[in-house]
Design an enzyme around this catalytic site. Sequence first.
Site, mmCIF file in Angstrom:
data_model
loop_
_atom_site.group_PDB
_atom_site.id
_atom_site.type_symbol
_atom_site.label_atom_id
_atom_site.label_comp_id
_atom_site.label_asym_id
_atom_site.label_seq_id
_atom_site.Cartn_x
_atom_site.Cartn_y
_atom_site.Cartn_z
ATOM 1 N N LYS A 96 0.826 -1.227 0.000
ATOM 2 C CA LYS A 96 0.000 0.000 0.000
ATOM 3 C C LYS A 96 0.855 1.270 0.000
ATOM 4 C CE LYS A 96 -3.878 -2.316 2.211
ATOM 5 N NZ LYS A 96 -3.235 -3.565 2.640
HETATM 6 O O1 LIG Z 1 -9.132 -3.561 1.619
HETATM 7 C C1 LIG Z 1 -8.211 -4.267 2.052
HETATM 8 C C2 LIG Z 1 -6.941 -4.247 1.516
HETATM 9 C C3 LIG Z 1 -6.002 -5.107 1.983
HETATM 10 N N1 LIG Z 1 -6.269 -5.980 2.992
HETATM 11 C C4 LIG Z 1 -5.197 -6.914 3.410
HETATM 12 O O2 LIG Z 1 -5.610 -8.242 3.078
HETATM 13 C C5 LIG Z 1 -5.273 -9.126 4.133
HETATM 14 C C6 LIG Z 1 -6.537 -9.699 4.743
HETATM 15 O O3 LIG Z 1 -6.214 -10.698 5.691
HETATM 16 P P1 LIG Z 1 -7.328 -11.704 6.292
HETATM 17 O O4 LIG Z 1 -6.568 -12.445 7.350
HETATM 18 O O5 LIG Z 1 -7.778 -12.598 5.171
HETATM 19 O O6 LIG Z 1 -8.414 -10.867 6.843
HETATM 20 C C7 LIG Z 1 -4.418 -8.345 5.104
HETATM 21 O O7 LIG Z 1 -3.072 -8.475 4.688
HETATM 22 C C8 LIG Z 1 -4.877 -6.913 4.899
HETATM 23 O O8 LIG Z 1 -3.858 -5.979 5.193
HETATM 24 C C9 LIG Z 1 -7.523 -6.004 3.526
HETATM 25 O O9 LIG Z 1 -7.831 -6.803 4.445
HETATM 26 N N2 LIG Z 1 -8.474 -5.153 3.037
#
Ligand SMILES: O=c1ccn([C@@H]2O[C@H](COP(=O)(O)O)[C@@H](O)[C@H]2O)c(=O)[nH]1
Length: 281
Positions: A96
């Site tokens: 990001k």
């Molecule tokens: O909108 C967003 C953008 C990025 N993320 C990222 O994805 C993963 C989600 O992890 P989970 O364990 O599947 O919840 C994490 O790295 C976030 O930083 C997001 O969740 N939402």
Amino acid sequence: MSTFGTRLHDAMAARGRLCVGIDPHAALLRGWGLDDDVAGLERFALSVVEAVAPVASVVKPQSAFYERFGSRGIAVLERVVAESRAAGALVLLDVKRGDIGSTSQAYADAYLDPASPLGVDAITVSPYLGLGSLDPFVDTARRHDAGVFVLALTSNPEGPEVQHAVGADGVRVADRVLDHLRGLNAEAGSLGQLGSFGAVVGATIAQPEEGPAFDLATGGPVLAPGFGAQGGTVDDLRRIFGASASHVLASSSREVLGLGPDRLAMRDAVRATNDELAALG
Ligand SMILES: O=c1ccn([C@@H]2O[C@H](COP(=O)(O)O)[C@@H](O)[C@H]2O)c(=O)[nH]1
């Protein structure tokens, strides 16, 4: 080399539409019986790579979980990148980034130039310094056949206060981002190819109750985080993306990682989820 959009299209067709997030949370390390230190990080992350990178189309390490261990954590991240790619997965680094143009160029060089130690297939960027500030990422990605995913409608509940906001020109912030992506992907579209410039649209989002629905078709891929641990389901993907679900890369981290350290359980979960996602059409 073919463009990122084409590589992603082919990888999703061959291996499915699940992107596995490699996010070494302290709680997950403890759950696996590992210490929350660099040795634990390395054991965790490389075990996940061994389990999922031979079968998943894309892996998405979240940079923050490696950065918290300093240079030794970044060294682990470099191995995650190299070993995932050697196993045939594309690597999307979730960092990001986004800054004034000259600094964005340095970030772009760090992540999108294959000669860099942290060179990957694609990264996530934030558009909130203005869409023009993303040009260094776009130009560098084009030069090296890499990809860029721009935050549009994120999976967290706080997102809409900024992303649904209406600018002075009457255009909503997320619409502006999605329009920009349509422009970036137009040339690939004219060649009948998937573009290399994607949108991040959470698997948890709701279209606004007032005003038009967001048009999520940009000619590029969509990264849909929030699938799994944050509550997003296959039905949500169907509800949100409808007919354009074939370009959606659903991303799940904790739900898969929590099945470890059993490598077979993680790999089986990737396969089973890919089967469910294939039914989206
Ligand atoms: O909108 C967003 C953008 C990025 N993320 C990222 O994805 C993963 C989600 O992890 P989970 O364990 O599947 O919840 C994490 O790295 C976030 O930083 C997001 O969740 N939402």
